[in-house]
Design an enzyme around this catalytic site. Structure first.
Site, short mmCIF file in Angstrom:
data_model
loop_
_atom_site.label_atom_id
_atom_site.label_comp_id
_atom_site.label_asym_id
_atom_site.label_seq_id
_atom_site.Cartn_x
_atom_site.Cartn_y
_atom_site.Cartn_z
N ASP A 300 7.39 -10.20 6.22
CA ASP A 300 8.77 -10.09 5.78
C ASP A 300 9.72 -11.13 6.36
O ASP A 300 10.83 -11.30 5.84
CB ASP A 300 9.29 -8.68 6.07
CG ASP A 300 8.66 -7.66 5.14
OD1 ASP A 300 8.15 -8.06 4.08
OD2 ASP A 300 8.65 -6.46 5.48
N TYR A 388 10.98 -1.49 0.48
CA TYR A 388 11.01 -0.79 1.76
C TYR A 388 12.33 -1.00 2.49
O TYR A 388 12.93 -2.06 2.41
CB TYR A 388 9.86 -1.26 2.66
CG TYR A 388 8.73 -0.26 2.73
CD1 TYR A 388 8.91 0.96 3.38
CD2 TYR A 388 7.50 -0.52 2.16
CE1 TYR A 388 7.90 1.90 3.45
CE2 TYR A 388 6.46 0.41 2.22
CZ TYR A 388 6.67 1.62 2.87
OH TYR A 388 5.67 2.53 2.94
#
Length: 567
Positions: A300, A388
Protein backbone atom coordinates in the site's frame (compact mmCIF):
# COMPACT_ATOMS: atom_id res chain seq x y z
CA UNK A 1 3.58 14.35 -20.07
CA UNK A 2 6.09 15.66 -17.51
CA UNK A 3 4.41 15.92 -14.12
CA UNK A 4 5.18 16.57 -10.47
CA UNK A 5 3.82 13.49 -8.73
CA UNK A 6 4.73 13.88 -5.05
CA UNK A 7 6.14 16.46 -2.65
CA UNK A 8 6.77 15.62 1.00
CA UNK A 9 9.11 16.74 3.75
CA UNK A 10 12.61 15.29 3.66
CA UNK A 11 13.76 14.69 7.25
CA UNK A 12 17.20 16.05 8.15
CA UNK A 13 20.08 13.76 8.94
CA UNK A 14 19.85 12.38 12.45
CA UNK A 15 23.27 13.69 13.45
CA UNK A 16 22.32 17.24 12.44
CA UNK A 17 18.97 16.97 14.21
CA UNK A 18 20.54 15.71 17.45
CA UNK A 19 23.21 18.41 17.32
CA UNK A 20 20.40 20.97 17.25
CA UNK A 21 18.14 19.23 19.78
CA UNK A 22 20.81 18.18 22.28
CA UNK A 23 23.72 20.59 21.97
CA UNK A 24 22.29 23.91 20.78
CA UNK A 25 23.78 23.53 17.31
CA UNK A 26 22.41 25.21 14.19
CA UNK A 27 18.91 24.43 13.05
CA UNK A 28 19.16 21.81 10.26
CA UNK A 29 18.46 22.94 6.71
CA UNK A 30 14.93 21.82 5.80
CA UNK A 31 14.28 20.33 2.37
CA UNK A 32 11.43 18.74 0.46
CA UNK A 33 11.47 15.54 -1.55
CA UNK A 34 9.97 16.05 -5.00
CA UNK A 35 9.17 13.10 -7.30
CA UNK A 36 8.91 14.03 -10.99
CA UNK A 37 7.67 11.79 -13.80
CA UNK A 38 9.38 12.78 -17.04
CA UNK A 39 7.05 11.06 -19.46
CA UNK A 40 7.57 13.44 -22.37
CA UNK A 41 11.26 12.68 -22.83
CA UNK A 42 12.75 10.34 -25.40
CA UNK A 43 13.74 8.07 -22.50
CA UNK A 44 10.93 8.49 -19.91
CA UNK A 45 12.25 8.40 -16.35
CA UNK A 46 11.46 8.99 -12.70
CA UNK A 47 13.59 11.67 -11.03
CA UNK A 48 13.71 12.62 -7.35
CA UNK A 49 14.90 16.06 -6.23
CA UNK A 50 15.75 17.63 -2.89
CA UNK A 51 14.39 21.19 -2.92
CA UNK A 52 15.31 23.81 -0.34
CA UNK A 53 15.80 25.58 1.87
CA UNK A 54 12.25 25.60 3.21
CA UNK A 55 10.01 27.51 3.52
CA UNK A 56 11.34 29.60 0.59
CA UNK A 57 13.25 27.24 -1.69
CA UNK A 58 15.86 28.68 -4.03
CA UNK A 59 17.69 25.59 -5.31
CA UNK A 60 17.44 21.90 -5.93
CA UNK A 61 19.74 18.93 -6.22
CA UNK A 62 19.37 15.36 -7.44
CA UNK A 63 18.28 13.04 -4.66
CA UNK A 64 19.79 9.55 -4.71
CA UNK A 65 16.98 7.15 -5.46
CA UNK A 66 16.19 4.29 -3.06
CA UNK A 67 18.84 1.61 -3.37
CA UNK A 68 21.04 3.95 -5.40
CA UNK A 69 19.56 2.72 -8.69
CA UNK A 70 17.36 4.29 -11.33
CA UNK A 71 13.63 3.61 -11.12
CA UNK A 72 12.25 2.24 -14.41
CA UNK A 73 9.44 4.37 -15.78
CA UNK A 74 7.13 1.35 -15.89
CA UNK A 75 7.57 0.94 -12.11
CA UNK A 76 6.04 4.35 -11.30
CA UNK A 77 2.79 4.47 -9.28
CA UNK A 78 -0.50 4.96 -11.08
CA UNK A 79 -1.90 8.46 -11.57
CA UNK A 80 -5.41 9.83 -11.97
CA UNK A 81 -4.74 10.52 -15.63
CA UNK A 82 -3.64 6.95 -16.27
CA UNK A 83 -6.79 5.68 -14.55
CA UNK A 84 -8.95 7.91 -16.75
CA UNK A 85 -7.18 6.62 -19.86
CA UNK A 86 -7.45 3.05 -18.56
CA UNK A 87 -11.20 3.45 -18.13
CA UNK A 88 -11.55 4.86 -21.63
CA UNK A 89 -9.51 2.03 -23.15
CA UNK A 90 -11.53 -0.56 -21.25
CA UNK A 91 -14.91 0.89 -22.30
CA UNK A 92 -13.84 0.98 -25.95
CA UNK A 93 -12.36 -2.52 -25.91
CA UNK A 94 -15.40 -4.11 -24.23
CA UNK A 95 -18.01 -2.53 -26.54
CA UNK A 96 -18.66 -5.90 -28.28
CA UNK A 97 -19.50 -7.40 -24.87
CA UNK A 98 -22.27 -4.90 -24.11
CA UNK A 99 -25.09 -7.37 -24.97
CA UNK A 100 -23.52 -10.02 -22.72
CA UNK A 101 -23.04 -7.60 -19.83
CA UNK A 102 -26.56 -6.18 -20.10
CA UNK A 103 -28.13 -9.62 -20.20
CA UNK A 104 -26.08 -10.99 -17.30
CA UNK A 105 -25.95 -7.98 -14.96
CA UNK A 106 -28.50 -5.41 -16.12
CA UNK A 107 -25.62 -2.91 -16.16
CA UNK A 108 -23.20 -1.77 -18.85
CA UNK A 109 -20.48 0.66 -19.93
CA UNK A 110 -22.26 2.33 -22.84
CA UNK A 111 -24.84 5.11 -22.15
CA UNK A 112 -25.42 3.58 -18.73
CA UNK A 113 -26.63 6.56 -16.63
CA UNK A 114 -27.49 5.09 -13.20
CA UNK A 115 -26.73 1.50 -14.17
CA UNK A 116 -23.02 1.61 -14.92
CA UNK A 117 -20.23 -0.88 -14.52
CA UNK A 118 -16.88 0.03 -12.98
CA UNK A 119 -13.66 -1.81 -12.17
CA UNK A 120 -11.04 -2.44 -9.50
CA UNK A 121 -7.45 -2.95 -10.56
CA UNK A 122 -5.04 -5.58 -9.28
CA UNK A 123 -1.30 -5.38 -8.61
CA UNK A 124 1.45 -6.33 -9.27
CA UNK A 125 0.88 -5.35 -12.90
CA UNK A 126 2.47 -8.35 -14.56
CA UNK A 127 4.63 -11.38 -13.86
CA UNK A 128 8.09 -9.89 -14.31
CA UNK A 129 10.18 -6.75 -14.79
CA UNK A 130 9.22 -4.43 -17.61
CA UNK A 131 5.53 -5.31 -17.64
CA UNK A 132 2.60 -2.99 -16.98
CA UNK A 133 -0.43 -5.17 -17.66
CA UNK A 134 -3.20 -5.18 -15.12
CA UNK A 135 -6.08 -7.51 -14.32
CA UNK A 136 -9.29 -5.50 -13.91
CA UNK A 137 -12.28 -6.86 -11.98
CA UNK A 138 -15.54 -5.64 -13.55
CA UNK A 139 -18.17 -4.64 -10.96
CA UNK A 140 -21.65 -3.13 -10.79
CA UNK A 141 -21.39 0.48 -9.61
CA UNK A 142 -23.66 0.46 -6.56
CA UNK A 143 -22.99 1.20 -2.88
CA UNK A 144 -20.24 -1.18 -1.84
CA UNK A 145 -19.36 -2.01 -5.44
CA UNK A 146 -16.38 -4.01 -4.18
CA UNK A 147 -18.91 -6.75 -3.31
CA UNK A 148 -20.56 -6.75 -6.76
CA UNK A 149 -18.23 -8.48 -9.24
CA UNK A 150 -19.92 -9.21 -12.56
CA UNK A 151 -18.00 -12.41 -13.22
CA UNK A 152 -15.72 -10.78 -15.81
CA UNK A 153 -12.00 -10.06 -15.35
CA UNK A 154 -9.90 -8.39 -18.06
CA UNK A 155 -6.13 -8.27 -18.56
CA UNK A 156 -5.19 -4.94 -20.17
CA UNK A 157 -1.67 -4.00 -21.29
CA UNK A 158 -0.99 -0.28 -20.67
CA UNK A 159 2.80 -0.01 -20.69
CA UNK A 160 3.02 1.95 -23.96
CA UNK A 161 3.12 5.76 -23.42
CA UNK A 162 0.60 6.02 -26.27
CA UNK A 163 -2.82 4.92 -24.89
CA UNK A 164 -4.16 4.22 -28.39
CA UNK A 165 -1.88 1.20 -28.45
CA UNK A 166 -3.19 -0.28 -25.20
CA UNK A 167 -4.87 -3.64 -25.68
CA UNK A 168 -6.84 -6.39 -23.96
CA UNK A 169 -4.71 -9.53 -23.78
CA UNK A 170 -6.95 -12.06 -22.03
CA UNK A 171 -10.33 -12.35 -20.32
CA UNK A 172 -11.84 -14.58 -17.66
CA UNK A 173 -15.60 -15.03 -17.43
CA UNK A 174 -17.41 -17.24 -14.91
CA UNK A 175 -14.50 -19.66 -14.58
CA UNK A 176 -13.37 -19.79 -18.26
CA UNK A 177 -10.47 -18.06 -20.04
CA UNK A 178 -10.78 -16.34 -23.42
CA UNK A 179 -8.00 -15.09 -25.67
CA UNK A 180 -9.84 -12.03 -26.98
CA UNK A 181 -12.96 -9.92 -26.60
CA UNK A 182 -14.16 -11.26 -29.94
CA UNK A 183 -13.87 -14.88 -28.82
CA UNK A 184 -15.97 -14.19 -25.72
CA UNK A 185 -18.56 -12.16 -27.64
CA UNK A 186 -18.93 -14.86 -30.31
CA UNK A 187 -19.29 -17.57 -27.68
CA UNK A 188 -22.17 -15.58 -26.18
CA UNK A 189 -23.76 -14.92 -29.57
CA UNK A 190 -23.76 -18.66 -30.39
CA UNK A 191 -25.46 -19.46 -27.10
CA UNK A 192 -22.44 -21.53 -26.05
CA UNK A 193 -21.60 -19.43 -22.99
CA UNK A 194 -23.04 -20.29 -19.55
CA UNK A 195 -24.22 -16.88 -18.34
CA UNK A 196 -23.89 -15.85 -14.71
CA UNK A 197 -27.13 -13.87 -14.31
CA UNK A 198 -27.09 -11.55 -11.33
CA UNK A 199 -30.28 -10.61 -9.46
CA UNK A 200 -31.61 -7.07 -9.70
CA UNK A 201 -30.19 -5.00 -6.81
CA UNK A 202 -32.97 -3.76 -4.51
CA UNK A 203 -33.72 -0.06 -4.20
CA UNK A 204 -33.36 -0.28 -0.40
CA UNK A 205 -31.40 -2.42 2.05
CA UNK A 206 -28.85 -3.62 -0.48
CA UNK A 207 -26.68 -6.24 1.23
CA UNK A 208 -23.50 -4.20 0.63
CA UNK A 209 -24.88 -0.92 1.98
CA UNK A 210 -24.43 0.73 5.37
CA UNK A 211 -28.18 1.24 5.71
CA UNK A 212 -29.17 0.07 9.22
CA UNK A 213 -31.48 -2.94 9.13
CA UNK A 214 -32.73 -5.63 11.47
CA UNK A 215 -33.47 -5.72 15.18
CA UNK A 216 -32.02 -7.61 18.13
CA UNK A 217 -34.31 -9.95 20.02
CA UNK A 218 -33.31 -8.84 23.53
CA UNK A 219 -35.33 -5.62 23.34
CA UNK A 220 -32.59 -3.51 24.94
CA UNK A 221 -32.42 -0.03 23.38
CA UNK A 222 -30.15 0.40 20.37
CA UNK A 223 -31.48 3.74 19.10
CA UNK A 224 -30.13 5.83 22.00
CA UNK A 225 -26.57 7.02 22.68
CA UNK A 226 -24.14 4.60 24.28
CA UNK A 227 -21.25 5.37 26.63
CA UNK A 228 -19.18 8.43 25.79
CA UNK A 229 -15.75 9.81 26.65
CA UNK A 230 -15.80 12.98 28.74
CA UNK A 231 -13.17 15.36 30.11
CA UNK A 232 -14.72 16.76 33.30
CA UNK A 233 -11.87 19.19 33.98
CA UNK A 234 -10.65 19.82 30.45
CA UNK A 235 -7.87 18.36 28.36
CA UNK A 236 -4.84 16.89 30.10
CA UNK A 237 -2.62 17.05 27.03
CA UNK A 238 -1.06 19.91 25.10
CA UNK A 239 -1.01 20.13 21.31
CA UNK A 240 1.09 22.81 19.62
CA UNK A 241 1.32 22.35 15.87
CA UNK A 242 2.77 18.88 15.46
CA UNK A 243 4.21 18.79 19.00
CA UNK A 244 2.30 16.66 21.50
CA UNK A 245 2.78 16.55 25.29
CA UNK A 246 0.97 14.32 27.76
CA UNK A 247 2.05 13.46 31.30
CA UNK A 248 5.71 12.51 30.98
CA UNK A 249 5.49 12.16 27.21
CA UNK A 250 6.53 14.55 24.46
CA UNK A 251 6.95 13.89 20.75
CA UNK A 252 6.63 15.35 17.27
CA UNK A 253 4.55 13.67 14.59
CA UNK A 254 3.79 13.97 10.91
CA UNK A 255 1.61 12.25 8.33
CA UNK A 256 3.92 11.22 5.49
CA UNK A 257 2.05 11.15 2.16
CA UNK A 258 3.71 7.98 0.97
CA UNK A 259 3.51 5.72 4.03
CA UNK A 260 1.64 7.37 6.88
CA UNK A 261 2.28 8.25 10.54
CA UNK A 262 5.76 8.98 11.87
CA UNK A 263 6.76 9.88 15.42
CA UNK A 264 10.03 11.74 16.05
CA UNK A 265 12.02 12.73 19.15
CA UNK A 266 9.89 10.61 21.49
CA UNK A 267 10.71 11.46 25.11
CA UNK A 268 9.52 10.27 28.48
CA UNK A 269 10.15 12.50 31.48
CA UNK A 270 12.51 14.57 29.36
CA UNK A 271 14.69 11.66 28.20
CA UNK A 272 14.62 10.52 24.59
CA UNK A 273 13.55 6.88 24.25
CA UNK A 274 13.09 6.82 20.46
CA UNK A 275 14.27 9.01 17.62
CA UNK A 276 11.69 7.64 15.17
CA UNK A 277 8.77 5.21 15.26
CA UNK A 278 6.92 4.98 11.97
CA UNK A 279 4.72 2.96 9.65
CA UNK A 280 6.66 1.67 6.65
CA UNK A 281 4.39 -0.57 4.63
CA UNK A 282 1.07 -2.44 4.68
CA UNK A 283 0.80 -5.59 2.58
CA UNK A 284 -2.07 -7.91 1.73
CA UNK A 285 -1.44 -11.22 -0.08
CA UNK A 286 -4.44 -13.09 -1.52
CA UNK A 287 -5.19 -16.56 -2.78
CA UNK A 288 -7.82 -17.35 -5.36
CA UNK A 289 -8.98 -19.26 -8.41
CA UNK A 290 -9.70 -16.31 -10.69
CA UNK A 291 -6.68 -14.59 -12.30
CA UNK A 292 -7.27 -11.34 -10.44
CA UNK A 293 -7.46 -13.08 -7.06
CA UNK A 294 -4.36 -15.19 -7.54
CA UNK A 295 -2.42 -12.13 -8.75
CA UNK A 296 -3.36 -9.81 -5.87
CA UNK A 297 -0.39 -8.81 -3.71
CA UNK A 298 -1.10 -5.28 -2.53
CA UNK A 299 1.74 -3.14 -1.14
CA UNK A 300 0.00 0.00 0.00
CA UNK A 301 2.93 2.43 0.09
CA UNK A 302 2.69 2.14 -3.69
CA UNK A 303 -0.86 3.53 -3.45
CA UNK A 304 0.31 6.43 -1.21
CA UNK A 305 -1.58 5.18 1.81
CA UNK A 306 -0.46 8.18 3.87
CA UNK A 307 -2.34 10.52 1.53
CA UNK A 308 -5.50 8.37 1.76
CA UNK A 309 -6.28 10.00 5.09
CA UNK A 310 -9.79 11.32 4.69
CA UNK A 311 -11.97 13.23 7.14
CA UNK A 312 -12.62 11.59 10.52
CA UNK A 313 -16.15 11.57 11.88
CA UNK A 314 -16.57 13.06 15.35
CA UNK A 315 -18.21 10.57 17.68
CA UNK A 316 -17.49 7.54 15.44
CA UNK A 317 -13.89 7.62 14.25
CA UNK A 318 -12.81 9.62 17.31
CA UNK A 319 -14.66 10.71 20.49
CA UNK A 320 -16.53 14.02 20.47
CA UNK A 321 -13.92 15.39 22.87
CA UNK A 322 -11.00 14.76 20.48
CA UNK A 323 -8.81 17.46 18.98
CA UNK A 324 -8.78 17.25 15.18
CA UNK A 325 -5.99 18.31 12.83
CA UNK A 326 -5.91 18.88 9.09
CA UNK A 327 -3.32 17.33 6.79
CA UNK A 328 -1.92 18.68 3.53
CA UNK A 329 -0.70 16.47 0.72
CA UNK A 330 0.76 17.25 -2.67
CA UNK A 331 0.21 13.98 -4.51
CA UNK A 332 -0.82 13.66 -8.15
CA UNK A 333 -2.37 17.14 -8.03
CA UNK A 334 -1.66 20.63 -9.34
CA UNK A 335 -0.93 21.92 -5.84
CA UNK A 336 -1.27 21.12 -2.15
CA UNK A 337 -4.62 19.65 -1.13
CA UNK A 338 -6.06 20.13 2.36
CA UNK A 339 -7.51 17.04 4.00
CA UNK A 340 -9.69 18.37 6.84
CA UNK A 341 -9.73 16.57 10.20
CA UNK A 342 -7.41 13.82 8.96
CA UNK A 343 -5.89 13.17 12.41
CA UNK A 344 -7.25 13.24 15.93
CA UNK A 345 -5.87 13.20 19.47
CA UNK A 346 -7.85 12.14 22.53
CA UNK A 347 -7.47 10.69 26.00
CA UNK A 348 -9.17 7.33 26.41
CA UNK A 349 -10.15 5.46 29.59
CA UNK A 350 -8.99 1.88 29.06
CA UNK A 351 -11.69 0.43 31.33
CA UNK A 352 -9.04 -1.57 33.21
CA UNK A 353 -6.91 -0.26 36.10
CA UNK A 354 -3.29 0.26 35.16
CA UNK A 355 -2.38 -1.41 38.47
CA UNK A 356 -4.24 -2.32 41.66
CA UNK A 357 -3.96 -4.36 44.86
CA UNK A 358 -6.40 -5.30 47.61
CA UNK A 359 -4.36 -6.08 50.72
CA UNK A 360 -6.56 -8.43 52.75
CA UNK A 361 -6.16 -8.99 56.49
CA UNK A 362 -7.75 -12.42 55.94
CA UNK A 363 -10.29 -11.67 58.69
CA UNK A 364 -12.97 -10.02 56.58
CA UNK A 365 -11.19 -6.69 56.37
CA UNK A 366 -8.15 -5.22 54.64
CA UNK A 367 -4.99 -3.29 55.37
CA UNK A 368 -5.28 -1.09 52.28
CA UNK A 369 -6.53 -0.88 48.74
CA UNK A 370 -4.58 0.96 46.04
CA UNK A 371 -5.23 1.33 42.33
CA UNK A 372 -4.50 3.60 39.39
CA UNK A 373 -7.09 4.40 36.76
CA UNK A 374 -6.19 3.07 33.33
CA UNK A 375 -6.01 5.64 30.55
CA UNK A 376 -3.96 6.44 27.48
CA UNK A 377 -3.53 9.24 24.99
CA UNK A 378 -4.32 8.20 21.40
CA UNK A 379 -2.95 9.71 18.19
CA UNK A 380 -5.05 8.39 15.29
CA UNK A 381 -5.42 8.60 11.55
CA UNK A 382 -6.87 6.34 8.88
CA UNK A 383 -5.92 5.14 5.42
CA UNK A 384 -8.70 4.20 3.02
CA UNK A 385 -6.80 2.37 0.31
CA UNK A 386 -9.71 1.67 -2.05
CA UNK A 387 -11.70 -1.13 -0.35
CA UNK A 388 -9.85 -1.45 2.95
CA UNK A 389 -9.79 1.07 5.78
CA UNK A 390 -6.81 0.93 8.11
CA UNK A 391 -7.09 2.71 11.47
CA UNK A 392 -3.63 3.66 12.75
CA UNK A 393 -3.11 4.36 16.46
CA UNK A 394 -0.18 5.31 18.64
CA UNK A 395 -1.04 5.11 22.36
CA UNK A 396 0.89 6.74 25.22
CA UNK A 397 0.43 5.22 28.68
CA UNK A 398 1.34 6.94 31.98
CA UNK A 399 3.77 4.16 32.97
CA UNK A 400 6.08 4.83 30.02
CA UNK A 401 4.64 2.31 27.57
CA UNK A 402 4.24 3.30 23.90
CA UNK A 403 1.89 1.05 21.92
CA UNK A 404 1.25 0.94 18.20
CA UNK A 405 -1.98 -0.55 16.82
CA UNK A 406 -3.54 -1.07 13.42
CA UNK A 407 -7.17 -2.06 12.88
CA UNK A 408 -8.40 -3.35 9.50
CA UNK A 409 -11.98 -2.64 8.48
CA UNK A 410 -13.79 -1.56 5.31
CA UNK A 411 -14.84 -3.87 2.47
CA UNK A 412 -13.17 -7.18 1.78
CA UNK A 413 -11.43 -7.63 -1.56
CA UNK A 414 -13.79 -10.20 -3.06
CA UNK A 415 -14.13 -11.99 -6.40
CA UNK A 416 -16.87 -13.76 -8.33
CA UNK A 417 -17.95 -17.06 -6.82
CA UNK A 418 -17.22 -20.29 -8.68
CA UNK A 419 -17.22 -23.79 -7.15
CA UNK A 420 -13.47 -24.02 -7.76
CA UNK A 421 -12.94 -20.86 -5.76
CA UNK A 422 -14.08 -22.52 -2.52
CA UNK A 423 -10.53 -23.83 -2.07
CA UNK A 424 -9.37 -20.23 -1.61
CA UNK A 425 -11.99 -18.68 0.62
CA UNK A 426 -15.61 -18.65 1.71
CA UNK A 427 -18.86 -18.08 -0.10
CA UNK A 428 -20.04 -14.93 1.69
CA UNK A 429 -23.02 -14.13 -0.58
CA UNK A 430 -24.81 -15.70 -3.52
CA UNK A 431 -22.28 -14.70 -6.21
CA UNK A 432 -19.43 -13.62 -3.94
CA UNK A 433 -16.23 -15.31 -2.78
CA UNK A 434 -14.36 -13.83 0.16
CA UNK A 435 -10.75 -14.65 -0.68
CA UNK A 436 -8.35 -15.78 2.01
CA UNK A 437 -5.56 -13.27 2.59
CA UNK A 438 -2.82 -12.21 4.97
CA UNK A 439 -2.33 -8.66 6.26
CA UNK A 440 1.22 -7.63 7.18
CA UNK A 441 2.31 -4.23 8.51
CA UNK A 442 5.92 -3.14 8.81
CA UNK A 443 7.21 -0.61 11.36
CA UNK A 444 10.52 1.16 11.85
CA UNK A 445 11.53 1.56 15.50
CA UNK A 446 14.67 3.63 16.08
CA UNK A 447 15.04 3.31 19.85
CA UNK A 448 17.54 5.56 21.62
CA UNK A 449 17.50 4.22 25.18
CA UNK A 450 20.02 6.11 27.33
CA UNK A 451 21.65 7.42 24.17
CA UNK A 452 21.99 6.27 20.60
CA UNK A 453 24.45 3.45 21.31
CA UNK A 454 22.32 0.36 21.99
CA UNK A 455 22.72 -3.42 21.79
CA UNK A 456 20.33 -6.25 20.99
CA UNK A 457 19.93 -9.47 22.96
CA UNK A 458 17.57 -12.41 22.73
CA UNK A 459 16.40 -14.28 25.79
CA UNK A 460 15.97 -18.05 25.47
CA UNK A 461 14.00 -19.94 28.12
CA UNK A 462 14.89 -23.58 28.69
CA UNK A 463 13.59 -26.23 31.08
CA UNK A 464 15.92 -27.54 33.79
CA UNK A 465 15.62 -30.21 36.46
CA UNK A 466 18.08 -29.82 39.36
CA UNK A 467 18.65 -31.19 42.86
CA UNK A 468 16.82 -29.36 45.61
CA UNK A 469 19.56 -27.68 47.69
CA UNK A 470 17.53 -27.69 50.91
CA UNK A 471 15.88 -31.12 50.71
CA UNK A 472 18.14 -34.08 49.99
CA UNK A 473 16.90 -36.40 47.24
CA UNK A 474 14.24 -33.99 45.93
CA UNK A 475 14.27 -32.37 42.52
CA UNK A 476 13.18 -28.88 41.39
CA UNK A 477 11.94 -28.14 37.85
CA UNK A 478 11.55 -24.73 36.26
CA UNK A 479 12.55 -22.32 33.57
CA UNK A 480 15.88 -20.58 33.23
CA UNK A 481 16.75 -17.62 31.05
CA UNK A 482 19.84 -17.33 28.92
CA UNK A 483 20.80 -14.19 27.03
CA UNK A 484 22.49 -14.19 23.67
CA UNK A 485 23.19 -11.81 20.84
CA UNK A 486 22.58 -12.20 17.16
CA UNK A 487 19.91 -13.97 15.16
CA UNK A 488 19.69 -16.88 12.70
CA UNK A 489 20.79 -16.11 9.15
CA UNK A 490 17.81 -15.42 6.91
CA UNK A 491 16.86 -17.50 3.89
CA UNK A 492 15.88 -15.69 0.70
CA UNK A 493 12.70 -16.23 -1.29
CA UNK A 494 10.70 -14.11 -3.76
CA UNK A 495 8.31 -12.43 -1.36
CA UNK A 496 9.00 -8.95 -0.29
CA UNK A 497 11.80 -9.61 2.11
CA UNK A 498 10.59 -7.30 4.84
CA UNK A 499 7.69 -9.72 5.45
CA UNK A 500 9.95 -12.65 6.29
CA UNK A 501 10.87 -11.53 9.80
CA UNK A 502 8.85 -10.75 12.89
CA UNK A 503 11.85 -8.71 13.97
CA UNK A 504 15.08 -7.65 12.28
CA UNK A 505 17.65 -5.42 13.97
CA UNK A 506 20.15 -3.43 11.91
CA UNK A 507 22.62 -0.58 12.22
CA UNK A 508 20.99 2.73 11.38
CA UNK A 509 22.12 4.30 8.09
CA UNK A 510 20.97 7.52 6.43
CA UNK A 511 20.74 5.71 3.09
CA UNK A 512 18.31 3.17 4.60
CA UNK A 513 15.49 5.48 5.73
CA UNK A 514 12.63 3.14 4.77
CA UNK A 515 12.11 -0.57 4.27
CA UNK A 516 9.90 -0.10 1.22
CA UNK A 517 9.11 2.54 -1.39
CA UNK A 518 6.34 3.86 -3.63
CA UNK A 519 7.91 1.88 -6.51
CA UNK A 520 7.85 -1.60 -4.93
CA UNK A 521 4.21 -2.31 -5.83
CA UNK A 522 4.81 -2.14 -9.57
CA UNK A 523 8.29 -3.69 -9.44
CA UNK A 524 8.35 -6.30 -6.67
CA UNK A 525 10.75 -8.50 -8.67
CA UNK A 526 13.68 -6.09 -8.51
CA UNK A 527 12.60 -3.30 -6.13
CA UNK A 528 14.71 -0.17 -5.64
CA UNK A 529 14.68 -0.80 -1.88
CA UNK A 530 15.71 -4.36 -1.03
CA UNK A 531 15.25 -4.90 2.68
CA UNK A 532 17.41 -8.02 2.55
CA UNK A 533 20.44 -5.79 1.87
CA UNK A 534 19.86 -4.07 5.24
CA UNK A 535 20.60 -7.31 7.10
CA UNK A 536 23.03 -9.04 4.73
CA UNK A 537 26.02 -6.76 5.38
CA UNK A 538 27.00 -8.64 8.56
CA UNK A 539 27.63 -5.47 10.60
CA UNK A 540 28.04 -5.62 14.35
CA UNK A 541 24.99 -4.55 16.33
CA UNK A 542 26.67 -4.21 19.71
CA UNK A 543 26.68 -0.70 21.21
CA UNK A 544 25.57 0.90 17.94
CA UNK A 545 22.77 3.16 16.76
CA UNK A 546 20.20 0.44 16.02
CA UNK A 547 16.85 0.21 14.26
CA UNK A 548 14.30 -2.52 14.91
CA UNK A 549 12.13 -3.41 11.91
CA UNK A 550 8.97 -5.07 13.17
CA UNK A 551 6.33 -7.00 11.21
CA UNK A 552 2.87 -7.63 12.64
CA UNK A 553 -0.16 -9.07 10.93
CA UNK A 554 -2.94 -11.61 10.78
CA UNK A 555 -4.61 -14.13 8.51
CA UNK A 556 -8.14 -13.24 7.38
CA UNK A 557 -10.45 -16.04 6.31
CA UNK A 558 -13.55 -14.06 5.25
CA UNK A 559 -16.97 -15.19 6.41
CA UNK A 560 -20.56 -14.05 6.00
CA UNK A 561 -20.22 -11.66 8.95
CA UNK A 562 -17.72 -9.65 6.86
CA UNK A 563 -20.73 -8.50 4.82
CA UNK A 564 -21.29 -5.64 4.39
CA UNK A 565 -18.06 -4.72 6.19
CA UNK A 566 -15.22 -6.23 8.14
CA UNK A 567 -15.45 -5.46 11.86
Amino acid sequence: KNSLFLVELLPPKKRSALRFLEHGGPRPRREARAVVFFGAQAEPNVTELAVGPLPRPSSYRALPLPGGRAVPFWARPMTRLEYELLHGALVAALAPLEPLLREATGFGFQNCSERCLTFSDIAPRGLGPGERRTWLVIQRFVEGFFLHPAGLEVLLDHRDPEPRRWAVLRLWYNGRYFGSVRELAESHARGALPLARLPEPPARQLFSSYEPRGRFSSGTPTDVHGAKVCEPQGRRYRLRGNRLEYGGWSLAFRLRSSAGLQLFDVRFDGERVAYEVSVQEAIAFYGGHSPAAMQTKYMDAGWAMGASSYELARGVDCPETAAFLDAHHLLDADGPVRFPRALCVFELPTGVPLRRHFDSDFQGGFHFYAGLEGRALVLRTTSTVYNYDYIWDFLLYPNGVLESKVHATGYIHATFYTPEGRRYGSRVHSHLLGNIHTHLVHYKVDLDVAGSGNSFETMDIRFENISNPWSAGARVSGGRGRAGTGAPRPQVDRTPHLCRYHLAVTRRHENEPSSSSIYTQNNPWDPPVTFESFIRDNETIEDQDLVAWVTVGFLHVPHAEDIPNTA
